[in-house]
Each structure stands twice: as structure tokens, then as C-alpha cells.
Design an enzyme around this catalytic site. Structure first.
Site, PDB file in Angstrom:
ATOM      1  CB  THR A   1      42.934  34.713  34.268  1.00 28.31           C
ATOM      2  OG1 THR A   1      43.925  33.842  35.271  1.00 28.31           O
ATOM      3  CG2 THR A   1      42.259  35.937  34.862  1.00 28.31           C
TER       4      THR A   1
ATOM      5  CB  THR B   1      39.964  29.285  39.510  1.00 24.74           C
ATOM      6  OG1 THR B   1      39.761  29.527  38.214  1.00 24.74           O
ATOM      7  CG2 THR B   1      41.478  29.700  39.799  1.00 24.74           C
TER       8      THR B   1
ATOM      9  CE  LYS C   1      42.776  28.655  36.147  1.00 26.94           C
ATOM     10  NZ  LYS C   1      41.718  29.744  36.059  1.00 26.94           N
TER      11      LYS C   1
ATOM     12  CG  ASN D   1      30.586  34.371  35.503  1.00 24.37           C
ATOM     13  OD1 ASN D   1      31.583  34.561  36.135  1.00 24.37           O
ATOM     14  ND2 ASN D   1      30.119  33.629  34.678  1.00 24.37           N
TER      15      ASN D   1
ATOM     16  CD  GLU E   1      33.172  30.931  34.486  1.00 22.10           C
ATOM     17  OE1 GLU E   1      32.600  32.037  34.415  1.00 22.10           O
ATOM     18  OE2 GLU E   1      34.149  31.170  35.596  1.00 22.10           O
TER      19      GLU E   1
END
Lengths: 405, 405
Positions: A190, A153, A179, A400, A277
Site C-alpha cells: 500500500t 514490499t 513505498k 498479483n 507492478e
């Protein structure tokens, strides 16, 4: 015994495991967002799931099914978590597993669903169902890399690795894919992991290995401290390689195989942190105190502190923030004069105060590296715990805050 | 009974409290960074300090002194936390309190030190001592505003407020000041608070009021979830206003005076969040569940989630992140179908799923406001807890990454 580790090269196939991927338009048009894993009839599997009280529909269905049967097929989708979708979401997950069962002549309980992506939107079965025959037809023992890519993702790279251990005339192999771009990113990502080996291990022993490996790998990483609604991890053993005796703790091959599996778990877990991230740095926090639970509590407090993480981003050897994080860890009887701290090999704190010849430029040079070890010794030490984390950067906030913009 | 609240206007003097501020060059040249508070001989005081196991030198000294005497003088400095400074830091704190005791003809135990600022550097007594006579000479009942300004570190505004309650022929007053720009910023800021009233309250009752007020104010705010090495809060009662009977829970004036004190605590606490590092939004999280401890656990999980906080920054009504945060709160027996969520007055989630006529543009418009209430109802409710927090912005990362640049 010889050992070969495969990192960024092609993952090694595991006899008894076939994979396929395809694009169903859930994530981005034209990009693979579905992965199917087929396990041979001899394969046994163990699974663990998120501890979040609000688990996603696929977790509810996978938990049920794994309790009733040995999994034969695992279906992963990216782009939609099928979480917060209530009873309808469970029906959607079952609709997909039922169709896969029909296409592969399995029972529905033998199919486990896994989803990752945006929360709160229905999974469009009508888009997925037509793609399933193509997926089943495409199954191949070389499908690992494409499947790892289809699970992504916010991940920036597909994450997989393999290890091969030769003992006597047997070649054991473990290959895993994962992932995740943080502990949880419930609207975008997730953690999902699938690890397979060719060894002959019973489901009971696999579950034991899985729980121990997860405790020391996926449960030792933090990007932002949250836990997800969708996390799932499956460990399978195809039994393709055996000297006739199943591996148990009494088998001479057991330690090497279990260690190989553990290496794959740890490598995959670290790869999530490296792809965290906004991460610009990979940080290992190592705490050595009188008890492992104290060490873990202190390591967690350091690794989760936004102030430590922004200091890491800034290459600022801000030991006051590390001390303050240690001081709020729930550990009894701790004294600041018990604490020594190193950044990589450079000691900065001895007994709660900077070392006498402390040179901030040296500490800053260490902090400027992309791989940093923060090491804490409490008292005499004796029990080590490790946590892997990353820094907190502008990019974390951007990813985010603006992901839907 | 009449009641008057004073927010951003000049704080109301409290008879028996005099304050002064001065510049000692600890923080920035030419800016006040020292504040002295003098309490009249009739004043009784209560204090609470940080729960961090590694407390700063002034906390060690203040704790000792407050156990041995009624405080007469409080000395605050900004720019240097005198934390992580070992035994020398304690000596430095005692050197300053001894000099103030000498100048004011008090015992050393009657002087409490408070420091805030950078960790790990010695406090330069040689810079502070020469300024102390000027401080003592400058004491004035109108010194609140300047003192609140002298306490600031990363704070962008001085924070103080007053309240006045008239009951029968008595005028009760409470005035408080606070510094802090987050729960903890150990290298730049920590929370220090001083609140005084003119009522006749014993130290024992003050301590009880203080603990309850702190629990519902300063312990209910979070900017980044850390706790500080220097936090301290003092509540004093000068007894200048009395009808001859000390206030106890049986006194008819007790409820109104205690409520007035509570209002000052809550207002000061909220002012810290509004001035939180990088904050663009003020957020109240209100949770109503079957038990107050469950409500608090859920509210804390929401308020501390980086994913919820970045969504608030982005004005993104990202209810999946709120649900996931609730789901990881340590509350037993919680079901997603028990959860309803409102953003201000707009309900977005009913029993774990978006309301039928959910309109994301309406939810996004609510999230775009600078004051947001996230309200959660679990089951039938019955016990409410509130937490105040702010969003997580680029500016938070910048302030904490680049403060020394």
C-alpha cells in the site's frame, strides 16, 4: 534563488529528523522491515489517510493520535498491513506505540504507527517489541535511504528524493520517501509516504499544503484503480531553518518553498508509477478541456482503461481504445468531433478522426518508447489535468496471481 | 404451464423471423461475417444502444431509423465497427441500408445496421453490396445458428438460446443470439444482441421489458469495465402467437412470458462472461445489503477489481482484496464489522474477520472451481444485487496486446 534536486543520489538530511531501520522478521528473515522516524520537539506535522471505508488498525490509531498531539515518532513496518484484524489489530498497534513511547519518554499519542503488507494476519508484537530498543538507539540524520528500503514490499527499488532551495541566506530542504507499487495492492503493498522540510511552517498551513500536494501527486497516479486500506502520508516541518518569521502565504519565501515541497510530492508519486507492478512504460495522460474536473474525468477514464493499458504494453497506437475511453468519461455535452489526440508530439486524431497523413509506423514508434505522453485536447481547451499511469502487462497478472506461490 | 429451455442445442425458430448469413470478406476470407434478419409485417420491436458518448455510425443510423419506423430488416456485420469514421461512416451505413431497402421493397428507415469489429477503418460498401442479394435470397426461419456465428469477432463460440412456454393452448417462444466477449473491446468486439418472441406485445411494452431485462442482464456483466461505442440490443415480438388479446401487465400470460424473455436475456449475458477474453472462471458476485443500489455498488466494486480478478485466476481465497474492494464502494455508513463473505457455501468472513475455524485449504479448493459465487452480506441485508464477471488472466493481456500481431 538557487535550486538543487536530488533524485537517485543519497537523500539530503533534514535537521530535526532522525531515522533508523531494523529487521524484525515480519517480511523476510534478515531484511530490514521496520523504520523509525524521530521528529524534533519543534517539528509540526500534518497527515492524510486512505479514503477506503475499511481502514487498517494503524490508520485508526494514527488518526486518533494525530488529532491529540504533535507526532514525535513514526513507526513503519512492511510485510504485514495489520488490516482486517479487528479490535485485536488496534490493540497490537497500540502495544507497539506504547512501547516506543516508553522507550523515548513520549506520550503514546505522540507515536504514529504505519503498516503495509499482507492483510488479515495479526502483527506479531512479540517479534517487533524486542527490536525497538535497537531502532531507537540507531536513530541518525543519515537514515533516510535505509528507512526507505525497510518500507518496501513489492517495490523493486527504494524511493526517495530531496530538493534544496537557497533564498537569501537561508537553505530550505525537503526530503521525502515513499513505498508503493500501485494505488493499492492490499495483500502485498500500500502507499506510505513521509516528507519532511526544515522550514518554519505551522501545522494548519502544512495541512493545507499537504492536501493540495496530495491532490496533484499521489491522487493523480493509478496502477490498477483500487484504493488501499493503509494509505497514509505525513508532511513535517522541523522549523530548523527560519528568518524568524513563520512561512505563511504572505511570506516572500512561501511560493518557492511550497513549490519545492510540491516537486518532491510529484517526483515521489511518479516514482511509484515507474515501479508499478509489472510496469514496462511510464505514461502521462494530459487532458485539456473547458474545465479541470472534466479534464480529470477524461484523463482518469483513459488511465484506468485495461484496453488502453494493454495497448500501451503492446506498443499499439490503438486510438480507437483511447476514443472509447474518452467517450465513457462522465462529461456532459462532449462530441467526438471536439477531440484531438497526440502521442508525445505526434498528432494522431484531429476532430475525432485520424489525421489525413496518419502513419501508423510513426505512431507505433512513439508507443514503443518507455515514456509516453497521451495528450487530449477537447474543444478549445483551457483547463489542464494530468494523470500518471503505467501499462498492463503479463507481469502484473503474474505478480498479483502468484505472489504467494 | 410447461417450460422448456434450449441452451447449446439448435435454437428454436420464431414464426415471423427469418435469418441468413454470408461472407463478404470483412473479417476473414471465406467466413460468414454478415447476418441479415427479416421481421414479418406484424412484428414490433424495441431497441437500446450504447451509453458511450462516442457512438459508432451504425448506432447513429439505427437510432434515427428506429425512431421513424418499425424495423423490418436488421443487418449485422463483424470485423469492422464503422466507429471513429466520422460523416463518411454514416454515409457508408446508409448506403448499405438503402441497398437492402431497395432489394426488399422497404423504406430505408425500416432497415437497422449493426457493426462490430475494428474501430477507425471505413466499412467497404463495395464488398458488402454485392453479397446482399445472396443474403436476402437465403433468408430462412432456421438461420439463427449461422447468423449467431457470423456475428462473432473474438468470441470463441456462437451464443444463442431459446425457451418455450406452453400456457393453455398457446406456445410462446423466445429465441435470442448475442455476440460479445467482454463489456467492450472496441477494436475487436462489442456487444450486439437480438432477441425475438412470437407473443403479441406492443412496442411500448416491449421497450419497457427490454429496459428492465437489459438492466438485469447485459448491464450486470463486466469483463473489463469499459463500455463500447457499438453496443446495441433489439427485442422483437412477431405476434404470431396470440389469444386475440395483446399481452399487457393485466394479461394472465404476461408474467410467464416476461419471465421467459428475462431468462433468455440473463442466459445470453452469462454466456458472454463465460466467453470473456481470457476467462478461465465464471464468477457471480451476490451482495445483500439494506438497499439495492448499495448492493449493486458493492458488487460492481468487487467484480471490477483487478486484484480480486487476478486472485480468482490464481484460485487464491484472498479475502483482503474482497474486503478492500467493498471498502472503496461508494456506500455511506458502511462498517467493516457489518461484512460477512462466503465463497460458494463456505463462509470465510464474519463481521469483517475470518471465521474462527477458517481453513485456507477449503477456501482454496472452492476458488479452484470454474464456477464461483462470491456472496457478501452487509448488516441484516434485505436487497440483493447480482453481477457476473470472470477472472483476469495472462490470456486477457495476450488477446488485447497481441491481437494485431
Amino acid at each position: 534563488m538557487t535550486l538543487k534536486f536530488v533524485g537517485s543520489e543519497s537523500p539530503l538530511p533534514i535537521q530535526g529528523v532522525r531515522l533508523a531501520s531494523a529487521a524484525a522478521g515480519i517480511r523476510h528473515p534478515g531484511r530490514d522491515d521496520l523504520a523509525l522516524v524521530e521528529l524534533s520537539r519543534t517539528t509540526e506535522s500534518a497527515a492524510v489517510f486512505t479514503q477506503n471505508r475499511f481502514c487498517a488498525a494503524p490508520v485508526i490509531v494514527a488518526r486518533e493520535n494525530v488529532a491529540n498531539a504533535q507526532p514525535r515518532l513514526l513507526i513503519f513496518n512492511a510485510g504485514n498491513a495489520n488490516a482486517g484484524t479487528g479490535a485485536k489489530g488496534v490493540v497490537d498497534a497500540r502495544t507497539i506505540t506504547a512501547e516506543i513511547a516508553r522507550l523515548t519518554h513520549c506520550t503514546q499519542s505522540e507515536v504514529l504507527p504505519f503498516s503495509t503488507g499482507v492483510i488479515g494476519q495479526r502483527l506479531e508484537c512479540s517479534e517487533i517489541i524486542p527490536v525497538l530498543p535497537e531502532l531507537v538507539a540507531g536513530l541518525s540524520c543519515d537514515g533516510w535511504q535505509a528507512a526507505a528500503r525497510a518500507m518496501m514490499t513489492t517495490d523493486t527499488v527504494p524511493k526517495y528524493c530531496s530538493i534544496e532551495v537557497k533564498i537569501e541566506d537561508l537553505t530550505y530542504r525537503v526530503t521525502g520517501m515513499v513505498k508503493g507499487s500501485g494505488m493499492i495492492h492490499p495483500n502485498m503493498a500500500t502507499m506510505l509516504a513521509f516528507i519532511a522540510c526544515n522550514a518554519d511552517i505551522s501545522r494548519t498551513h502544512l495541512q493545507q499544503i499537504l492536501v493540495e500536494c496530495v491532490a496533484r501527486s499521489f491522487n493523480r497516479i493509478t496502477v490498477d484503480g483500487d484504493t488501499s486500506t493503509n494509505d497514509a502520508c505525513v508532511l513535517s516541518a522541523t522549523k530548523a531553518t527560519s528568518n524568524g518569521t513563520p512561512l505563511t502565504p504572505h511570506h516572500s519565501h512561501w511560493p518557492a518553498v511550497v513549490e519545492a515541497i510540491g516537486t518532491i510530492f510529484e517526483t515521489l508519486a511518479k516514482s511509484i508509477v515507474r515501479d508499478g507492478e509489472g510496469a514496462t512504460k511510464f505514461v502521462e495522460v494530459v487532458v485539456d478541456s473547458g474545465s479541470e474536473s472534466d479534464s480529470l474525468a477524461i484523463a482518469t477514464a483513459i488511465a484506468q482503461s485495461p484496453l488502453v493499458k494493454t495497448a500501451l504494453f503492446a506498443s499499439d497506437p490503438n486510438w480507437g481504445r483511447i476514443l472509447a475511453a474518452i467517450g465513457r468519461a462522465p462529461v456532459a455535452g462532449m462530441e467526438i468531433t471536439d477531440v484531438s489526440i497526440w502521442l508525445n508530439d505526434y498528432q494522431i486524431i484531429v476532430k475525432g478522426e485520424p489525421v489525413d497523413d496518419y502513419k501508423e509506423p510513426i505512431a507505433a514508434a512513439v508507443m514503443a518508447q518507455t515514456d509516453i505522453v497521451v495528450r487530449v485536447l477537447l474543444g478549445e481547451g483551457g483547463a489542464v489535468a494530468r494523470i500518471w499511469t503505467c501499462d498492463l502487462s503479463y507481469e502484473y497478472v503474474r505478480i498479483n496471481a502468484e505472489y504467494r506461490a
